[in-house]
Design a protein around this motif. Structure first.
Motif, PDB file in Angstrom:
ATOM      1  N   ASN A 202       0.697  -0.607   0.153  1.00 12.73           N
ATOM      2  CA  ASN A 202       0.067   0.174   0.243  1.00 12.73           C
ATOM      3  C   ASN A 202       0.849   1.398  -0.064  1.00 12.73           C
ATOM      4  O   ASN A 202       0.041   2.488   0.213  1.00 12.73           O
ATOM      5  CB  ASN A 202      -1.312  -0.073   1.358  1.00 12.73           C
ATOM      6  N   GLY A 261      -3.688  -6.092   1.641  1.00 15.36           N
ATOM      7  CA  GLY A 261      -2.993  -4.743   2.427  1.00 15.36           C
ATOM      8  C   GLY A 261      -3.527  -3.941   1.205  1.00 15.36           C
ATOM      9  O   GLY A 261      -3.973  -2.435   1.838  1.00 15.36           O
ATOM     10  N   GLN A 262      -2.762  -4.063  -0.069  1.00 14.77           N
ATOM     11  CA  GLN A 262      -2.966  -3.527  -1.339  1.00 14.77           C
ATOM     12  C   GLN A 262      -4.243  -2.929  -1.664  1.00 14.77           C
ATOM     13  O   GLN A 262      -4.875  -3.844  -1.291  1.00 14.77           O
ATOM     14  CB  GLN A 262      -1.725  -4.489  -2.060  1.00 14.77           C
ATOM     15  N   GLN A 263      -4.082  -1.249  -2.013  1.00 16.54           N
ATOM     16  CA  GLN A 263      -5.248  -1.398  -2.142  1.00 16.54           C
ATOM     17  C   GLN A 263      -4.888  -0.301  -4.050  1.00 16.54           C
ATOM     18  O   GLN A 263      -3.943  -0.532  -3.957  1.00 16.54           O
ATOM     19  CB  GLN A 263      -5.205   0.838  -1.963  1.00 16.54           C
ATOM     20  N   ASN A 290     -10.033  -1.869   0.830  1.00 18.41           N
ATOM     21  CA  ASN A 290      -9.125  -1.204  -0.074  1.00 18.41           C
ATOM     22  C   ASN A 290      -9.604  -1.700  -1.609  1.00 18.41           C
ATOM     23  O   ASN A 290      -8.693  -1.156  -2.559  1.00 18.41           O
ATOM     24  CB  ASN A 290      -7.754  -2.937   0.116  1.00 18.41           C
TER      25      ASN A 290
END
Length: 328
Positions: A202, A261-263, A290
């Protein structure tokens, strides 16, 4: 579900990222069409415009780059204020991919030189200032590989450590302005293991542009690839265009990476049937918080002749939004 999704239309101020064919802004940009777009964004609940800036504004730091009739700083600020009144935020977009940097004119042939690094830093800083310190600055960075570059008269593609050094440098230039860098997802899914070593999760907002099928039953055979005349993938021995690493890796790993957790700000293309619907549906299994919203990118000039394609973009996004995000 998370509130305040970024419902985003991509608009071309300049289309000179591929080749310099528009020396004057008004060769490919209509004031009447821009007014129509803003009016319809407000009607459709579009709250962001990803503005492909390129050489379409007057750069005080490098005036040699600006096309004729480029927007002045005063004009940019006027449009920012106008959009704010309509509930629209402008995200400025440049593109520093070696495959899409012709807007940089002579500096496109100086990639990875000291001159190039200074010019890139100057432009990012100036864009941040003239766009009133936006939360995000899009850096492009798509399709940089030798398969794409070899079709150009002047072929450049960064590899290995040099590539990662330059992506890091550009992302850090954006961070120095206080904004967050946005890039197309290519770096993260052409070589996902290397990307995840280089960038904290992120740290960058990724835009998965995915214009092909997500269902193996509907994959596109290479002989039916509509851009096959480019011949850039012939030697790879692929059966389907969806076998390209960036596409395959995203299908296989994209949701798990988002869960970690990556958006994402995914991007669809209205010229592909049901593309927006299918991409939104695919990402429905990812954590809602996300998925920050959605970009729809017509990839056409901002002229009245292209109104039908913009109408299709509005309709496709509205359809998917009403079904998967009712009331959002």
């Amino acid at each position: 579900m998370a509130q305040n999704k970024m419902w985003t239309l991509m608009v071309e101020l300049s289309m000179n990222q591929w080749t310099i064919v528009y020396p004057d802004l008004y060769d490919q940009f209509s004031e009447e069409m821009w007014d129509w777009i803003l009016e319809n964004c407000q009607k459709q609940g579009i709250n962001h415009i990803l503005l492909d800036v390129g050489d379409g504004i007057e750069y005080h730091s490098h005036p040699e780059l600006s096309m004729k009739n480029a927007w002045s700083h005063a004009r940019v600020r006027k449009e920012i204020a106008r959009c704010k009144e309509l509930g629209i935020t402008i995200i400025p977009k440049l593109n520093f991919s070696a495959f899409h940097c012709n807007w940089l004119k002579q500096y496109a042939r100086m990639i990875s030189s000291d001159i190039y690094y200074k010019v890139a830093a100057d432009l990012i800083k100036e864009v941040s200032e003239v766009f009133e310190h936006p939360q995000y600055i899009h850096l492009g960075m798509d399709e940089e590989d030798i398969n794409m570059a070899k079709n150009r008269e002047y072929a450049i593609a960064r590899h290995g450590e040099l590539y990662w050094h330059d992506v890091r440098y550009l992302v850090d230039c954006v961070a120095d302005t206080g904004a967050k860098a946005v890039i197309w997802y290519d770096a993260a899914f052409v070589n996902p293991e290397e990307y995840r070593k280089r960038f904290d999760i992120n740290e960058v907002l990724l835009c998965p542009w995915y214009y092909w099928s997500l269902d193996p039953k509907n994959f596109t055979k290479m002989e039916d690839f509509p851009f096959r005349h480019l011949n850039q993938f012939n030697h790879l021995g692929l059966e389907y265009i969806e076998d390209l690493p960036r596409l395959k890796n995203f299908r296989e790993q994209g949701i798990d990476y988002c869960k970690a957790g990556q958006q994402y700000l995914p991007t669809s293309w209205p010229s592909r049937p049901k593309n927006t619907w299918n991409l939104v549906q695919f990402l429905a299994d990812a954590p809602d918080e996300n998925i920050l919203g959605h970009i729809i990118a017509p990839w056409v000039n901002t002229t009245l002749e292209q109104k039908e394609k913009f109408e299709k973009a509005f309709a496709d996004l509205a359809e998917a939004r009403a079904h998967f995000y009712p009331g959002k």
